[in-house]
Design a protein around this motif. Structure first.
Motif, short mmCIF file in Angstrom:
data_model
loop_
_atom_site.label_atom_id
_atom_site.label_comp_id
_atom_site.label_asym_id
_atom_site.label_seq_id
_atom_site.Cartn_x
_atom_site.Cartn_y
_atom_site.Cartn_z
N ASP A 16 0.83 -1.20 0.00
CA ASP A 16 0.00 0.00 0.00
C ASP A 16 0.87 1.26 0.00
O ASP A 16 0.59 2.22 -0.72
N LYS A 17 1.92 1.24 0.79
CA LYS A 17 2.84 2.39 0.86
C LYS A 17 3.54 2.59 -0.49
O LYS A 17 3.66 3.73 -0.97
N ARG A 19 2.43 1.70 -3.45
CA ARG A 19 1.42 2.18 -4.38
C ARG A 19 1.16 3.68 -4.16
O ARG A 19 1.04 4.45 -5.11
N GLU A 20 1.09 4.09 -2.90
CA GLU A 20 0.88 5.50 -2.56
C GLU A 20 2.03 6.37 -3.06
O GLU A 20 1.82 7.45 -3.62
N LEU A 21 3.26 5.90 -2.86
CA LEU A 21 4.44 6.64 -3.32
C LEU A 21 4.47 6.76 -4.84
O LEU A 21 4.79 7.81 -5.38
N THR A 23 1.86 6.66 -6.87
CA THR A 23 0.78 7.57 -7.24
C THR A 23 1.21 9.02 -7.03
O THR A 23 0.98 9.88 -7.89
N ARG A 24 1.87 9.29 -5.91
CA ARG A 24 2.33 10.65 -5.63
C ARG A 24 3.38 11.10 -6.66
O ARG A 24 3.36 12.23 -7.13
N GLN A 27 1.66 11.90 -9.93
CA GLN A 27 0.95 13.17 -9.81
C GLN A 27 1.92 14.35 -9.86
O GLN A 27 1.68 15.34 -10.55
#
Length: 108
Positions: A16-17, A19-21, A23-24, A27
């Protein structure tokens, strides 16, 4: 006695971490493209330019591009900073080496 570790939960949290990184990062890269005005280029033009930059091994060109990028971000931060901070930053950049944002070989 120690409590057993939940490896599945830890692995899921790490995924999850990650994936979040990712995505950031995507962006932020999109925001960079928009901020520089490169979103007006066709996807082919933008991809070609990025490939050419990535393949460049000329250190002088890369340093010139890096300086130009720093100047870009500094000019953006001055425009958005409160007036009291703007004067301080302007004085700092003027005391350094004088360089024009449009000058140099940074656009090649």
């Amino acid at each position: 006695m120690r409590k057993p570790r939940d490896f599945d939960a830890e692995l899921k949290a790490l995924e999850d971490k990650a994936r979040e990184l990712k995505t950031r990062k995507v962006q932020q890269l999109g925001e960079l493209v928009i901020a520089t005005g490169a979103d007006e280029l066709s996807p082919g033009e933008l991809a070609g330019a990025l490939v050419a930059i990535a393949e460049t091994t000329d250190t002088a060109k890369r340093e010139a591009w890096a300086k130009r990028g720093v100047m870009f971000f500094e000019s953006r931060s001055r425009r958005t900073a409160p007036a009291s901070q703007r004067n301080v930053r302007g004085a700092q950049t003027q005391s350094g080496s004088p360089q024009s944002p449009a000058g140099g070989t940074g656009s090649q």
